[in-house]
Design an enzyme around this catalytic site. Structure first.
Site, mmCIF file in Angstrom:
data_model
loop_
_atom_site.group_PDB
_atom_site.id
_atom_site.type_symbol
_atom_site.label_atom_id
_atom_site.label_comp_id
_atom_site.label_asym_id
_atom_site.label_seq_id
_atom_site.Cartn_x
_atom_site.Cartn_y
_atom_site.Cartn_z
ATOM 1 N N CYS A 10 0.860 -1.181 0.000
ATOM 2 C CA CYS A 10 0.000 0.000 0.000
ATOM 3 C C CYS A 10 0.898 1.232 0.000
ATOM 4 O O CYS A 10 2.123 1.107 0.057
ATOM 5 C CB CYS A 10 -0.909 -0.032 1.232
ATOM 6 S SG CYS A 10 -2.368 1.016 1.094
ATOM 7 N N CYS A 82 -3.908 -0.571 -3.164
ATOM 8 C CA CYS A 82 -4.347 0.784 -3.507
ATOM 9 C C CYS A 82 -3.727 1.168 -4.851
ATOM 10 O O CYS A 82 -2.692 0.629 -5.248
ATOM 11 C CB CYS A 82 -3.971 1.790 -2.420
ATOM 12 S SG CYS A 82 -2.233 2.194 -2.308
ATOM 13 N N CYS A 89 4.754 0.550 -7.879
ATOM 14 C CA CYS A 89 5.320 -0.667 -7.315
ATOM 15 C C CYS A 89 6.818 -0.726 -7.621
ATOM 16 O O CYS A 89 7.227 -0.595 -8.781
ATOM 17 C CB CYS A 89 4.611 -1.885 -7.908
ATOM 18 S SG CYS A 89 5.055 -3.430 -7.114
#
Length: 144
Positions: A10, A82, A89
């Site tokens: 997240c 999210c 990422c």
């Protein structure tokens, strides 16, 4: 038996990813080694800890940590919870299977609540959605 290693990612690793880690340990601790981390660290959200404890899962021993602290863990699956984490990422996580399963942000949902109880209801709704995902869909994702 070798446990599968799953990371819930997240933005701040304070709420949704922490709930997902807690639920995974609760339901699948015998088969899955669960982790949570963030692009940033925002500390543990007290309301997330509170509603998880209401449901019988204590996440107070977990901590908010950066994804980079898990760079040496051979992950099988990374689940972004999210949109910001999905879009940002870290590249080193691409060695694992990547899946995005977005959940609403409880602090944003609770921002305009008329009462503390109404605010907690936002956390409870997301907690229960994450519980259902972890309980029902996570095992499927690890098999496919």
């Amino acid at each position: 038996m070798i446990k599968k290693k799953v990371l819930f990612l997240c933005t701040g690793n304070s709420c949704r990813s922490q709930m997902a880690e807690g639920w995974t340990r609760h339901f699948h601790g015998d088969a899955i080694e669960a982790y949570s981390a963030g692009i940033e660290t925002h500390g543990m959200n007290p309301n997330a800890m509170r509603v998880m404890k209401e449901a019988g899962v204590d996440i107070s021993s977990q901590s908010s940590k950066l994804a980079s602290t898990l760079a040496e863990v051979p992950l099988d699956l990374v689940i972004t919870v999210c949109g910001h984490a999905d879009e940002n990422c870290p590249a080193f996580l691409a060695q694992a299977k990547l899946v995005h399963v977005g959940f609403d942000d409880p602090p944003k949902l609770a921002k305009d609540a008329a009462s503390e109880e109404q605010a907690l209801d936002s956390y409870r709704r997301v907690r229960d959605e994450i519980r259902d995902f972890v309980n029902e869909r996570l095992p499927e994702l690890l098999r496919s």
